[in-house]
Design a protein around this motif. Structure first.
Motif, PDB file in Angstrom:
ATOM      1  N   ILE A 186       0.848  -1.204   0.000  1.00 28.64           N
ATOM      2  CA  ILE A 186       0.000   0.000   0.000  1.00 28.64           C
ATOM      3  C   ILE A 186       0.883   1.254   0.000  1.00 28.64           C
ATOM      4  O   ILE A 186       0.670   2.185  -0.779  1.00 28.64           O
ATOM      5  N   ILE A 187       1.900   1.252   0.884  1.00 25.96           N
ATOM      6  CA  ILE A 187       2.817   2.403   0.975  1.00 25.96           C
ATOM      7  C   ILE A 187       3.588   2.569  -0.326  1.00 25.96           C
ATOM      8  O   ILE A 187       3.750   3.684  -0.842  1.00 25.96           O
ATOM      9  N   GLY A 188       4.074   1.453  -0.864  1.00 21.95           N
ATOM     10  CA  GLY A 188       4.789   1.494  -2.132  1.00 21.95           C
ATOM     11  C   GLY A 188       3.932   2.052  -3.255  1.00 21.95           C
ATOM     12  O   GLY A 188       4.406   2.828  -4.089  1.00 21.95           O
ATOM     13  N   GLY A 189       2.659   1.690  -3.254  1.00 17.50           N
ATOM     14  CA  GLY A 189       1.731   2.174  -4.283  1.00 17.50           C
ATOM     15  C   GLY A 189       1.502   3.673  -4.180  1.00 17.50           C
ATOM     16  O   GLY A 189       1.505   4.389  -5.193  1.00 17.50           O
ATOM     17  N   ILE A 190       1.314   4.162  -2.959  1.00 18.64           N
ATOM     18  CA  ILE A 190       1.085   5.600  -2.752  1.00 18.64           C
ATOM     19  C   ILE A 190       2.316   6.402  -3.180  1.00 18.64           C
ATOM     20  O   ILE A 190       2.204   7.413  -3.875  1.00 18.64           O
ATOM     21  N   LEU A 191       3.502   5.929  -2.753  1.00 17.98           N
ATOM     22  CA  LEU A 191       4.749   6.624  -3.114  1.00 17.98           C
ATOM     23  C   LEU A 191       4.950   6.633  -4.632  1.00 17.98           C
ATOM     24  O   LEU A 191       5.334   7.651  -5.210  1.00 17.98           O
ATOM     25  N   ALA A 192       4.666   5.505  -5.269  1.00 16.71           N
ATOM     26  CA  ALA A 192       4.845   5.394  -6.727  1.00 16.71           C
ATOM     27  C   ALA A 192       3.918   6.361  -7.475  1.00 16.71           C
ATOM     28  O   ALA A 192       4.329   6.994  -8.448  1.00 16.71           O
ATOM     29  N   ILE A 193       2.702   6.500  -7.008  1.00 17.79           N
ATOM     30  CA  ILE A 193       1.735   7.398  -7.670  1.00 17.79           C
ATOM     31  C   ILE A 193       2.184   8.861  -7.552  1.00 17.79           C
ATOM     32  O   ILE A 193       2.182   9.614  -8.535  1.00 17.79           O
ATOM     33  N   ILE A 194       2.571   9.269  -6.332  1.00 15.74           N
ATOM     34  CA  ILE A 194       2.996  10.661  -6.118  1.00 15.74           C
ATOM     35  C   ILE A 194       4.271  10.968  -6.901  1.00 15.74           C
ATOM     36  O   ILE A 194       4.370  11.998  -7.581  1.00 15.74           O
ATOM     37  N   ALA A 195       5.263  10.060  -6.808  1.00 14.42           N
ATOM     38  CA  ALA A 195       6.521  10.272  -7.529  1.00 14.42           C
ATOM     39  C   ALA A 195       6.294  10.239  -9.039  1.00 14.42           C
ATOM     40  O   ALA A 195       6.871  11.031  -9.783  1.00 14.42           O
ATOM     41  N   GLY A 196       5.423   9.330  -9.485  1.00  8.40           N
ATOM     42  CA  GLY A 196       5.115   9.212 -10.909  1.00  8.40           C
ATOM     43  C   GLY A 196       4.560  10.497 -11.477  1.00  8.40           C
ATOM     44  O   GLY A 196       4.903  10.910 -12.594  1.00  8.40           O
ATOM     45  N   TYR A 197       3.700  11.162 -10.712  1.00  5.40           N
ATOM     46  CA  TYR A 197       3.119  12.431 -11.164  1.00  5.40           C
ATOM     47  C   TYR A 197       4.208  13.468 -11.434  1.00  5.40           C
ATOM     48  O   TYR A 197       4.168  14.198 -12.431  1.00  5.40           O
ATOM     49  N   CYS A 198       5.207  13.510 -10.543  1.00  2.00           N
ATOM     50  CA  CYS A 198       6.279  14.502 -10.684  1.00  2.00           C
ATOM     51  C   CYS A 198       7.263  14.141 -11.794  1.00  2.00           C
ATOM     52  O   CYS A 198       7.638  14.996 -12.589  1.00  2.00           O
ATOM     53  N   ILE A 199       7.672  12.859 -11.854  1.00  4.37           N
ATOM     54  CA  ILE A 199       8.713  12.495 -12.814  1.00  4.37           C
ATOM     55  C   ILE A 199       8.188  12.473 -14.246  1.00  4.37           C
ATOM     56  O   ILE A 199       8.949  12.707 -15.188  1.00  4.37           O
ATOM     57  N   ILE A 200       6.914  12.215 -14.423  1.00  5.62           N
ATOM     58  CA  ILE A 200       6.367  12.227 -15.783  1.00  5.62           C
ATOM     59  C   ILE A 200       6.349  13.648 -16.331  1.00  5.62           C
ATOM     60  O   ILE A 200       6.366  13.879 -17.532  1.00  5.62           O
ATOM     61  N   GLY A 201       6.420  14.631 -15.427  1.00  6.16           N
ATOM     62  CA  GLY A 201       6.487  16.032 -15.855  1.00  6.16           C
ATOM     63  C   GLY A 201       7.861  16.440 -16.355  1.00  6.16           C
ATOM     64  O   GLY A 201       8.019  17.512 -16.931  1.00  6.16           O
ATOM     65  N   LEU A 397       8.947   0.156 -10.668  1.00  5.71           N
ATOM     66  CA  LEU A 397      10.060  -0.321  -9.841  1.00  5.71           C
ATOM     67  C   LEU A 397       9.999   0.269  -8.431  1.00  5.71           C
ATOM     68  O   LEU A 397      10.352  -0.396  -7.454  1.00  5.71           O
ATOM     69  N   ILE A 398       9.562   1.528  -8.321  1.00  7.34           N
ATOM     70  CA  ILE A 398       9.382   2.155  -7.005  1.00  7.34           C
ATOM     71  C   ILE A 398       8.363   1.355  -6.196  1.00  7.34           C
ATOM     72  O   ILE A 398       8.553   1.072  -5.009  1.00  7.34           O
ATOM     73  N   PHE A 399       7.293   0.961  -6.862  1.00 10.88           N
ATOM     74  CA  PHE A 399       6.242   0.159  -6.207  1.00 10.88           C
ATOM     75  C   PHE A 399       6.798  -1.196  -5.763  1.00 10.88           C
ATOM     76  O   PHE A 399       6.588  -1.627  -4.625  1.00 10.88           O
ATOM     77  N   LEU A 400       7.530  -1.877  -6.647  1.00 14.60           N
ATOM     78  CA  LEU A 400       8.061  -3.210  -6.346  1.00 14.60           C
ATOM     79  C   LEU A 400       9.104  -3.172  -5.232  1.00 14.60           C
ATOM     80  O   LEU A 400       9.230  -4.124  -4.457  1.00 14.60           O
TER      81      LEU A 400
END
Length: 470
Positions: A186-201, A397-400
């Motif tokens: 769950i924590i990995g998923g939340i971190l991946a979503i937030i980080a994904g939003y920033c890095i895709i920018g 990978l962040i999620f995994l």
């Protein structure tokens, strides 16, 4: 899988002792002497340069480049790495972290100055570069530049980012609601979503977020450490004695080198401050300065911020509390338990929040480095579709990473980091003469009360070998 883990652990044992320990210390000492102990002699200049503004409004400033590299350096390793070093190697590991930081400052200066000298000019007038570029331009080896770029991508997008995710979820073990497996995903998923939003920018968004978050985050963390030290002031003498005695316990060091305070301190010190590894030069090359030495000095300061301030804050916060470091407490737990002796349950929460912020900025800084290496591999700026696919994979990978085992997570990151460091160290040994000449040119102009301006002829380089400084 167990066989692979055992092989990985064995390889790392030889890689760090004797190979990396010897060449890291040799490199740091060599450049410390060649630069006239630049860590002290030009520290005031370094601090002054940080405040300089670039000529163009949209140019990357020295401060912004410093924050990107500091974002990557100041990460979960500043808490979890320090805790692991103390719990697994002993309190003396802190001393060896300091040694790596002080002598590593000279290596950091050389590699970032070289990144500035050999950097490239983008179509929009901005600059980019890093070790792959100075390896190819300076040593004439595209193949070695490619190997380094691949090693960096594996180190940061895979090893370090998965480790950052793991370290964050590991800080939740102290809470009653934590369920092994379920909570970590769950924590990995939340971190991946937030980080994904920033890095895709992309890179610009990464610079924007890190330049805001990093200073605030670091100041709050250090203030909490000062508070802890103040409360436990009577324990300071005993703590310093414990660190020094354990650091020079040679019977323990040579009796079991692989897990000694010296080796753990050097491994975790390198993981945290990255001096000589070849990561920070990717950010250093993006800064718009009038002379390469300016950014080399700035990146040297980043090493000191990371280890001498943030890592020391963690070590003192934990050791001054009186909580005994044990193998069971390795990770966030040791620091959380130490802080809880003064502020109770809030101590657990505070470290979790810090790790969340540290993990977030680490992920952003790490992937900024990968962008530079991907551009190098493709010999041009990658297409939007290519980068989108890469960033989606990086997010997965962040999620995994949140679900990995602790020892495997650290061993994997250590292997990639070691390969990358060896390539870079030998490269800066070979090319260091250009950074030394640039330093002499910088000091000469400063003595003439000039704002130093770089010309390739001043260091004996044909401007046709360079791109940005033509």
């Amino acid at each position: 899988m167990e066989i692979f883990k055992n092989i990985l652990s064995t390889v790392n044992g030889y890689l760090y002792y004797p190979i990396l320990i010897i060449i890291l210390l040799a490199c740091g000492f060599y450049f410390t002497i060649r630069t006239g102990f630049i860590q002290l002699s030009l520290l005031p200049d370094a601090i002054k340069v940080i405040g300089e503004k670039p000529a163009g409004k949209d140019d990357v400033s020295s401060f912004q480049a410093l924050m990107v590299s500091t974002a990557s350096r100041v990460g979960t390793g500043n808490i979890v790495g320090v805790s692991n070093a103390i719990c697994l190697g002993g309190p003396g590991a802190v001393f060896w972290m300091w040694i790596i930081a002080v002598i590593g400052g000279a290596s950091a200066f050389i590699e970032s100055t070289l990144a500035q000298i050999f950097k490239k000019k983008a179509k929009d007038g901005s600059s980019y570069g890093g070790p792959s570029y100075y390896i190819e331009q300076g040593l004439g080896s595209r193949k070695l530049g490619v190997v380094f770029a691949l090693a960096l991508i594996l180190t940061y997008a895979v090893g370090f980012n998965m480790l950052a995710s793991f370290n964050l979820q590991d800080s939740f073990r102290v809470y009653d609601f934590y369920q092994k497996g379920k909570t970590s995903w769950i924590i990995g998923g939340i971190l991946a979503i937030i980080a994904g939003y920033c890095i895709i920018g992309g890179g610009k968004r990464i610079i924007k977020y890190t330049s805001i978050i990093v200073p605030i985050m670091g100041i709050i963390y250090v203030l909490m450490s000062i508070f802890m030290i103040g409360i436990n002031f009577s324990n300071i003498g005993k703590m310093i004695k414990m660190i020094v005695e354990d650091a020079f316990n040679f019977r323990a060091i040579f009796g079991g080198v692989a897990g000694s305070a010296m080796v753990e301190g050097i491994k975790r010190g390198l993981y945290s401050n990255e001096a000589g590894m070849g990561s920070a030069p990717n950010a250093a090359a993006s800064a718009m300065v009038s002379h390469p030495v300016k950014q080399g000095l700035v990146q040297m300061v980043s090493v000191f911020i990371d280890t001498l301030i943030i890592c020391t804050a963690t070590a003192f916060m934990a050791l001054v509390s009186g909580v005994a470091p044990t193998e069971d407490l390795a990770g966030a737990g040791f620091v959380q338990e130490a802080l809880a002796t003064v502020v109770g349950h809030f101590g657990y929460v505070f470290i979790t929040i810090c790790l969340a912020l540290f993990a977030f900025t680490t992920l952003l800084g790490n992937l900024y480095y990968c962008d530079s290496c991907l551009a190098y591999l493709k010999k041009k700026e990658p297409s939007k579709n290519f980068m989108l696919v890469f960033r989606i994979i990086a997010t997965i990978l962040i999620f995994l990473g949140a679900g990995m085992e602790m020892k495997f997570a650290w061993d994997l990151a250590d292997l990639f980091m070691g390969i990358m460091a060896i390539i870079n160290i030998f490269s800066i040994f070979a090319l260091g003469k250009y950074a030394i000449k640039a330093l002499e040119d910088y000091e000469k102009q400063r003595k003439e009360n000039k704002d130093p301006v770089f010309k390739s002829s001043h260091i004996g380089l044909d401007e046709n070998r360079l791109d940005f400084w033509k």
